[in-house]
Design an enzyme around this catalytic site. Structure first.
Site, PDB file in Angstrom:
ATOM      1  N   CYS A 117       0.839  -1.198   0.000  1.00  0.00           N
ATOM      2  CA  CYS A 117       0.000   0.000   0.000  1.00  0.00           C
ATOM      3  C   CYS A 117       0.875   1.249   0.000  1.00  0.00           C
ATOM      4  CB  CYS A 117      -0.863   0.026   1.253  1.00  0.00           C
ATOM      5  SG  CYS A 117      -1.788  -1.468   1.518  1.00  0.00           S
ATOM      6  N   ARG A 128       4.107  -0.012  -6.973  1.00  0.00           N
ATOM      7  CA  ARG A 128       4.185  -0.902  -5.822  1.00  0.00           C
ATOM      8  C   ARG A 128       3.086  -1.956  -5.833  1.00  0.00           C
ATOM      9  NH1 ARG A 128       6.817   1.674  -1.274  1.00  0.00           N
ATOM     10  NH2 ARG A 128       5.377   0.661   0.126  1.00  0.00           N
ATOM     11  N   TRP A 181      -3.592  -2.311  -1.118  1.00  0.00           N
ATOM     12  CA  TRP A 181      -3.369  -3.670  -1.608  1.00  0.00           C
ATOM     13  C   TRP A 181      -3.988  -4.569  -0.549  1.00  0.00           C
ATOM     14  CZ3 TRP A 181      -0.263  -8.081  -0.338  1.00  0.00           C
ATOM     15  CH2 TRP A 181      -0.028  -8.947  -1.397  1.00  0.00           C
ATOM     16  N   ASN A 209      -0.845   1.753   6.258  1.00  0.00           N
ATOM     17  CA  ASN A 209      -0.120   0.623   5.661  1.00  0.00           C
ATOM     18  C   ASN A 209       0.247  -0.323   6.792  1.00  0.00           C
ATOM     19  OD1 ASN A 209      -0.192   1.984   3.268  1.00  0.00           O
ATOM     20  ND2 ASN A 209       2.013   2.394   3.161  1.00  0.00           N
ATOM     21  N   GLY A 210       0.185  -1.623   6.513  1.00  0.00           N
ATOM     22  CA  GLY A 210       0.564  -2.590   7.545  1.00  0.00           C
ATOM     23  C   GLY A 210      -0.639  -3.409   7.965  1.00  0.00           C
ATOM     24  N   GLU A 232      16.293 -18.488  -9.853  1.00  0.00           N
ATOM     25  CA  GLU A 232      15.915 -17.116 -10.187  1.00  0.00           C
ATOM     26  C   GLU A 232      15.197 -17.073 -11.548  1.00  0.00           C
ATOM     27  OE1 GLU A 232      15.474 -14.549  -8.667  1.00  0.00           O
ATOM     28  OE2 GLU A 232      15.563 -12.901 -10.078  1.00  0.00           O
ATOM     29  N   LYS A 248      11.364 -15.718 -12.091  1.00  0.00           N
ATOM     30  CA  LYS A 248      11.024 -14.617 -13.010  1.00  0.00           C
ATOM     31  C   LYS A 248       9.849 -15.012 -13.898  1.00  0.00           C
ATOM     32  CE  LYS A 248      12.440 -11.832 -11.572  1.00  0.00           C
ATOM     33  NZ  LYS A 248      13.330 -11.774 -10.455  1.00  0.00           N
ATOM     34  N   GLU A 278       6.526 -15.244 -11.950  1.00  0.00           N
ATOM     35  CA  GLU A 278       5.997 -13.946 -11.521  1.00  0.00           C
ATOM     36  C   GLU A 278       5.305 -13.167 -12.621  1.00  0.00           C
ATOM     37  OE1 GLU A 278       9.987 -12.267 -10.200  1.00  0.00           O
ATOM     38  OE2 GLU A 278       8.576 -11.350  -8.838  1.00  0.00           O
ATOM     39  N   HIS A 333      16.976 -38.120  -9.330  1.00  0.00           N
ATOM     40  CA  HIS A 333      16.340 -38.562  -8.084  1.00  0.00           C
ATOM     41  C   HIS A 333      14.838 -38.310  -8.084  1.00  0.00           C
ATOM     42  CE1 HIS A 333      20.238 -39.468  -6.467  1.00  0.00           C
ATOM     43  NE2 HIS A 333      20.658 -38.251  -6.802  1.00  0.00           N
ATOM     44  N   LYS A 389       5.709  -4.576  -4.914  1.00  0.00           N
ATOM     45  CA  LYS A 389       7.152  -4.364  -5.007  1.00  0.00           C
ATOM     46  C   LYS A 389       7.849  -4.540  -3.672  1.00  0.00           C
ATOM     47  CE  LYS A 389      10.999  -3.342  -6.964  1.00  0.00           C
ATOM     48  NZ  LYS A 389      11.624  -4.522  -7.610  1.00  0.00           N
TER      49      LYS A 389
HETATM   50  C1  F6R Z   1      11.145 -11.084  -7.273  1.00  0.00           C
HETATM   51  C2  F6R Z   1      10.995 -10.117  -6.224  1.00  0.00           C
HETATM   52  C3  F6R Z   1      10.791 -10.584  -4.830  1.00  0.00           C
HETATM   53  C4  F6R Z   1      11.743  -9.848  -3.895  1.00  0.00           C
HETATM   54  C5  F6R Z   1      11.465 -10.212  -2.430  1.00  0.00           C
HETATM   55  C6  F6R Z   1      12.453  -9.554  -1.492  1.00  0.00           C
HETATM   56  O1  F6R Z   1      11.307 -10.496  -8.516  1.00  0.00           O
HETATM   57  O2  F6R Z   1      11.043  -8.946  -6.470  1.00  0.00           O
HETATM   58  O3  F6R Z   1      10.957 -11.958  -4.722  1.00  0.00           O
HETATM   59  O4  F6R Z   1      13.050 -10.181  -4.242  1.00  0.00           O
HETATM   60  O5  F6R Z   1      10.169  -9.829  -2.093  1.00  0.00           O
HETATM   61  O6  F6R Z   1      12.405  -8.171  -1.603  1.00  0.00           O
HETATM   62  P1  F6R Z   1      13.566  -7.255  -1.076  1.00  0.00           P
HETATM   63  O7  F6R Z   1      14.784  -7.568  -1.872  1.00  0.00           O
HETATM   64  O8  F6R Z   1      13.081  -5.860  -1.300  1.00  0.00           O
HETATM   65  O9  F6R Z   1      13.764  -7.587   0.367  1.00  0.00           O
END
Ligand code: F6R
Length: 608
Positions: free
Chosen positions: A2, A27, A73, A99-100, A481, A485, A488, A504, A603
């Site tokens: 949020c 965000r 959010w 927020n929270g 990773e 990607k 997501e 395995h 984000k």
């Molecule tokens: C993936 C992504 C998330 C963040 C995770 C940690 O693309 O963005 O998996 O990596 O939420 O976020 P930070 O690095 O901000 O602690």
């Protein structure tokens, strides 16, 4: 997650509030709203969907020269106008954005209902407005606000206004960021500096347990017990506010292409190529303690966790220090065994991830030395760790993290050499590593030149039902990773797996419907990977191989091949992840999804 924006000053608030919300759009959110006090009365306008919808709903209706705004959010109650912030009390005198998560909201709600309060939403936030209203029966707005805060359990960044006192915005922080922007005759408050618009040069970060009164002429920060706090004002870094797409179709693509620069920035002033050494000014204050550490624990989430997994290989291989990596969300509840000789490293792009922050607090409470590898300057993790090294990747707007990952790998590589320097790392090896690091940005450029052919491949394979990403040793985390990607942003099931583990179990998945993306650079496990690749092909699987430039043996075998330049083994992940980022991006474009704001994601994950 949020977002919060507040304004009080000499100009009409609406334009600032809407512009601030737009800057927070990246965000992730599902609804938005504003509140202002117009002719002594509270006016609230809310809508679901994009900020543009709120702007339309607001139409020409004027707000006053103060107001608060929010992008929500959903956490409690589905996305709807009723649940959107700001929330008000029974008599619409107090409006609150938050927020929270308020953990004890149900008990508070029951007790407030018993005292006659009527609730309109399903949110946890609404209890805050009613609590303030209840306290205002006997106290003025400012005092009532603090009393109400004392009843809350959980995490919050809150801003409130009241028609009883339209000269103030009241704000409070506990585990959810808030920053005050100081203008000339006007003040801002926001959950993220990027939302502070207008002519603001200095800002103040609120800390946990602080309450701020913000008026047109200034601000006053106190503790919950009303003790005055002297706050440091810091200069606002402008580049965080002007994150534009620069002609790229999406921020994600722009950020992928920025990696040669962000990687260079991460090393700037830290990599002493001629001397074959590394200097990390951010760790100077804890140098003596660092010399005594016997063990490292890395805590992080998501992409940052994958960077940590590469870090484990780097720190053990280069610095010779036993290292473990743990998802922060697990670490915090595991009663981890750590002591004063343990170094706990938190990796976080945002620096606000709730789980990583909690892990750091747990580590500190047990006496560990904590350091942060953080991108956002001044964020909670950077402030709560004993010392740290900033990534300097610049603002990462796309929800899917790309350039932050490679910057984190840059810092982990520097850290490995830095710690190794005091522990017998051979100067010859140090020089080799430092030279290889210095060469990376140019090699990244070469990988990026492959974008067109990766786009062609992505088109060819965009409709696969399932992707497998396979790698070994340094490249196993890259496989994880790559899979993250594509999950997501393209919403396709994908799995990252160590190549050596295939036999395995997971090899049973292989048939023509599964695409395996295999990381097979020329390294110490090359032969093993090669046989893994053959096993998949023998079972009718298709393989896109990421291989070292000039490897014709792989090119001949694999269904398709993408080449990356040759580097030393430990740095292959920094180059091999780029084709995976591009592949996920182009597959998602092909499938027609919202690249920069993927569904269900935010984000910065500031709640558990
Ligand atoms: C993936 C992504 C998330 C963040 C995770 C940690 O693309 O963005 O998996 O990596 O939420 O976020 P930070 O690095 O901000 O602690």
């Amino acid at each position: 997650m949020c977002g919060i924006v507040g304004y009080i000053g000499q100009r009409p608030a609406a334009a600032y509030l809407i512009e601030g919300l737009k800057r927070l759009e990246y965000r992730g959110y599902d609804s938005a709203g504003v509140a202002s006090i117009v002719s002594g009365k509270l006016r609230i306008v809310r809508s679901i969907g994009k900020v543009a919808a709120l702007e339309t709903k607001l139409g020409g209706r004027a707000l006053s020269r103060m107001g608060i705004a929010h992008t929500r959010w959903a956490t409690h109650g589905k996305p709807s106008v009723r649940n959107a912030h700001p929330h008000a009390d029974c008599h619409t005198k107090v409006a609150v954005v938050h927020n929270g998560i308020i953990e004890n909201y149900q008990e508070l709600r029951i007790s407030l209902e018993q005292r006659g309060h009527r609730f309109r939403s399903e949110t946890d936030t609404e209890v805050i407005a009613h609590l303030i209203e209840e306290e205002m029966k006997t106290a003025p707005f400012e005092q009532a606000f603090t009393y109400a805060l004392k009843a809350l359990r959980g995490a919050y960044g809150i801003v409130a206004i009241s028609s009883d006192d339209p000269t103030k915005l009241l704000a409070a922080r506990k585990s959810s960021p808030l920053v005050i922007g100081i203008g000339r005759g006007e003040m801002f408050i926001a959950s993220d500096v990027s939302a502070i618009v207008g002519d603001v040069k200095r800002i103040v970060y609120l800390d946990d347990g602080e309450v701020a009164t913000v008026s047109q002429g200034g601000y006053d920060v106190r503790t919950l017990n009303h003790r005055k706090r002297e706050k440091d004002e810091v200069e606002l870094e402008r580049d965080w506010m002007v994150a534009e797409r620069d002609g790229y179709q999406h921020f994600m693509l722009k950020e992928i292409f920025e990696q040669p620069k962000s990687f260079t920035d991460a090393m700037r002033g830290r990599l002493l190529v001629r001397e074959g050494r590394v200097r990390l000014g951010g760790l100077r204050a804890v140098e003596t303690r660092l010399r005594r550490i016997k063990r490292i624990v890395i805590v992080s989430c998501g992409t940052s966790y994958h960077a940590g997994l590469v870090g484990e290989y780097l720190l053990e291989g280069v610095a010779g220090i036993p290292t473990e990596v743990e998802m922060a969300s697990e670490f915090r509840y595991r009663k981890p065994i750590i002591d004063r000789k343990t170094l706990v490293v938190a990796i976080s792009q945002s620096g606000e991830t709730a789980d990583t922050l909690a892990a750091i607090r747990e580590a500190k409470s047990q006496g560990a030395l904590t350091i942060g590898i953080v991108n956002v300057v001044g964020s909670a993790i950077s402030r709560e760790t004993d010392a740290g090294v900033y990534c300097h990747a610049g603002p990462e707007v796309s929800v899917a993290s790309t350039k932050a990952f490679t910057s984190q790998l840059a810092i982990l590589s520097l850290l490995a050499v830095y710690l190794g320097q005091g522990r017998g790392l051979a100067p010859k090896l140090a020089t080799k590593i430092v030279k290889a690091l210095a060469a990376i940005p140019k090699q990244m450029e070469e990988v990026l030149q492959e974008a067109k052919s990766i786009k062609v491949l992505a088109k060819r394979y965009a409709q696969q039902d399932h992707y497998l990403y396979l790698g070994r040793k340094y490249n196993f985390p890259t496989a994880l990773e790559g899979a993250l990607k594509i999950k997501e942003i393209a919403y396709v099931p994908a799995q990252g797996y160590p190549t050596g583990e295939m036999k395995h179990g997971p090899i049973a998945l292989i048939d023509a419907s599964v695409l395996s993306v295999m990381l097979v650079p020329r390294d110490s496990v090359y032969e093993k990977n090669f046989s893994g690749l053959e096993e998949i092909l023998a079972r009718g699987g298709k393989v896109v191989a990421i291989a070292t430039a000039g490897d014709l043996a792989i090119k001949k075998k694999a269904t398709d091949t993408i080449f990356i330049p040759k580097t030393i083994e430990m740095f292959a992940p920094i180059l091999s992840v780029i084709p995976l980022q591009l592949f996920a991006y182009f597959v998602a474009v092909e499938r027609g999804y919202d690249i920069d704001q993927p569904r269900n994601l935010a984000k910065s994950v500031t709640v558990e």
